[in-house]
Design a protein around this motif. Structure first.
Motif, PDB file in Angstrom:
ATOM      1  N   GLN A 146       5.322  38.616 -33.911  1.00  0.00           N
ATOM      2  CA  GLN A 146       5.346  39.784 -32.876  1.00  0.00           C
ATOM      3  C   GLN A 146       6.548  39.292 -32.137  1.00  0.00           C
ATOM      4  O   GLN A 146       6.823  38.229 -31.774  1.00  0.00           O
ATOM      5  N   GLY A 147       7.109  40.493 -31.871  1.00  0.00           N
ATOM      6  CA  GLY A 147       8.600  40.267 -30.997  1.00  0.00           C
ATOM      7  C   GLY A 147       9.377  41.639 -31.003  1.00  0.00           C
ATOM      8  O   GLY A 147       8.903  42.560 -31.526  1.00  0.00           O
ATOM      9  N   ASP A 148      10.351  41.333 -30.373  1.00  0.00           N
ATOM     10  CA  ASP A 148      11.567  42.602 -30.491  1.00  0.00           C
ATOM     11  C   ASP A 148      12.219  42.650 -31.727  1.00  0.00           C
ATOM     12  O   ASP A 148      13.372  43.008 -31.512  1.00  0.00           O
ATOM     13  N   SER A 149      11.722  42.063 -32.675  1.00  0.00           N
ATOM     14  CA  SER A 149      12.595  41.890 -34.074  1.00  0.00           C
ATOM     15  C   SER A 149      12.595  43.345 -34.721  1.00  0.00           C
ATOM     16  O   SER A 149      11.625  43.902 -34.787  1.00  0.00           O
ATOM     17  N   SER A 150      13.680  43.420 -35.627  1.00  0.00           N
ATOM     18  CA  SER A 150      13.434  44.572 -36.700  1.00  0.00           C
ATOM     19  C   SER A 150      12.348  44.172 -37.602  1.00  0.00           C
ATOM     20  O   SER A 150      11.826  45.057 -38.440  1.00  0.00           O
ATOM     21  N   GLU A 151      11.991  42.963 -37.895  1.00  0.00           N
ATOM     22  CA  GLU A 151      10.956  42.345 -38.789  1.00  0.00           C
ATOM     23  C   GLU A 151       9.566  43.175 -38.631  1.00  0.00           C
ATOM     24  O   GLU A 151       9.006  43.826 -39.328  1.00  0.00           O
ATOM     25  N   THR A 152       9.439  43.032 -37.377  1.00  0.00           N
ATOM     26  CA  THR A 152       8.280  43.560 -36.683  1.00  0.00           C
ATOM     27  C   THR A 152       8.075  45.055 -36.807  1.00  0.00           C
ATOM     28  O   THR A 152       6.958  45.842 -37.419  1.00  0.00           O
ATOM     29  N   SER A 153       9.548  45.924 -36.553  1.00  0.00           N
ATOM     30  CA  SER A 153       9.384  47.169 -36.540  1.00  0.00           C
ATOM     31  C   SER A 153       9.184  47.573 -38.044  1.00  0.00           C
ATOM     32  O   SER A 153       8.422  48.728 -38.259  1.00  0.00           O
ATOM     33  N   ILE A 154       9.735  46.793 -39.075  1.00  0.00           N
ATOM     34  CA  ILE A 154       9.546  47.275 -40.533  1.00  0.00           C
ATOM     35  C   ILE A 154       8.025  47.272 -40.834  1.00  0.00           C
ATOM     36  O   ILE A 154       7.538  48.194 -41.513  1.00  0.00           O
ATOM     37  N   LEU A 155       7.569  46.140 -40.504  1.00  0.00           N
ATOM     38  CA  LEU A 155       6.122  46.117 -40.680  1.00  0.00           C
ATOM     39  C   LEU A 155       5.191  47.108 -40.379  1.00  0.00           C
ATOM     40  O   LEU A 155       4.461  47.709 -40.787  1.00  0.00           O
ATOM     41  N   ASN A 156       5.586  47.361 -39.137  1.00  0.00           N
ATOM     42  CA  ASN A 156       4.557  48.402 -38.202  1.00  0.00           C
ATOM     43  C   ASN A 156       5.095  49.640 -38.723  1.00  0.00           C
ATOM     44  O   ASN A 156       4.076  50.522 -38.918  1.00  0.00           O
ATOM     45  N   TYR A 157       6.229  50.068 -39.589  1.00  0.00           N
ATOM     46  CA  TYR A 157       6.600  51.188 -39.881  1.00  0.00           C
ATOM     47  C   TYR A 157       5.879  51.666 -41.169  1.00  0.00           C
ATOM     48  O   TYR A 157       5.747  52.614 -41.464  1.00  0.00           O
ATOM     49  N   VAL A 158       5.840  50.534 -42.053  1.00  0.00           N
ATOM     50  CA  VAL A 158       5.336  50.561 -43.445  1.00  0.00           C
ATOM     51  C   VAL A 158       3.730  50.624 -43.449  1.00  0.00           C
ATOM     52  O   VAL A 158       2.990  50.631 -44.267  1.00  0.00           O
ATOM     53  N   GLY A 159       2.895  50.423 -42.293  1.00  0.00           N
ATOM     54  CA  GLY A 159       1.746  50.297 -41.821  1.00  0.00           C
ATOM     55  C   GLY A 159       0.838  49.140 -42.033  1.00  0.00           C
ATOM     56  O   GLY A 159      -0.203  49.080 -42.394  1.00  0.00           O
ATOM     57  N   LEU A 160       1.861  48.196 -42.067  1.00  0.00           N
ATOM     58  CA  LEU A 160       1.153  46.704 -42.191  1.00  0.00           C
ATOM     59  C   LEU A 160       1.253  45.794 -41.053  1.00  0.00           C
ATOM     60  O   LEU A 160       1.566  44.726 -40.684  1.00  0.00           O
ATOM     61  N   ASP A 161       0.948  46.719 -39.767  1.00  0.00           N
ATOM     62  CA  ASP A 161       1.017  46.111 -38.354  1.00  0.00           C
ATOM     63  C   ASP A 161      -0.096  44.890 -38.485  1.00  0.00           C
ATOM     64  O   ASP A 161       0.129  44.007 -37.607  1.00  0.00           O
TER      65      ASP A 161
END
Length: 109
Positions: free
Chosen positions: A31-46
């Motif tokens: 978790q963090g302000d990273s784009s990696e987190t955003s990508i996983l959240n975007y594809v529904g793998l939060d």
């Protein structure tokens, strides 16, 4: 062959993560302000985004031994990959190329 992409704390690599997801490989990230987190959240793998090393380790081990959970994550990712939604739009590369070619042709000689 890769079954699970482990995005580490020290070596964040959004491009590698993106390629793994495009290839159908699930991932775990912090978790963090990273784009990696955003990508996983975007594809529904939060649920693949963790907040501690202990949680990271437990999730990686759980996915190794809980085949049903792992398969459900792969299916969720596959659905997102093949639905043409956003980041996994199969037509995106040809759209980018066409836009780039138009831009090159518009440059005065």
């Amino acid at each position: 062959f890769v079954d699970l992409f482990l995005d580490t704390v020290s070596y964040k690599c959004k491009d590698c993560l993106h390629e793994a997801l495009l290839s159908g490989v699930p991932a775990i990230s912090f978790q963090g302000d990273s784009s990696e987190t955003s990508i996983l959240n975007y594809v529904g793998l939060d649920e693949q985004v963790v907040t501690s090393l202990t949680e990271y380790e437990h999730l990686a081990i759980a996915l190794q031994f809980d085949e049903d959970k792992f398969i459900s994550i792969v299916r969720k990712l596959d659905h997102r990959r093949y639905s043409g939604e956003g980041i996994f739009d199969p037509q995106a590369p040809s759209k980018w190329i066409a836009t780039y070619e138009e831009a090159l042709l518009s440059i005065p000689r």
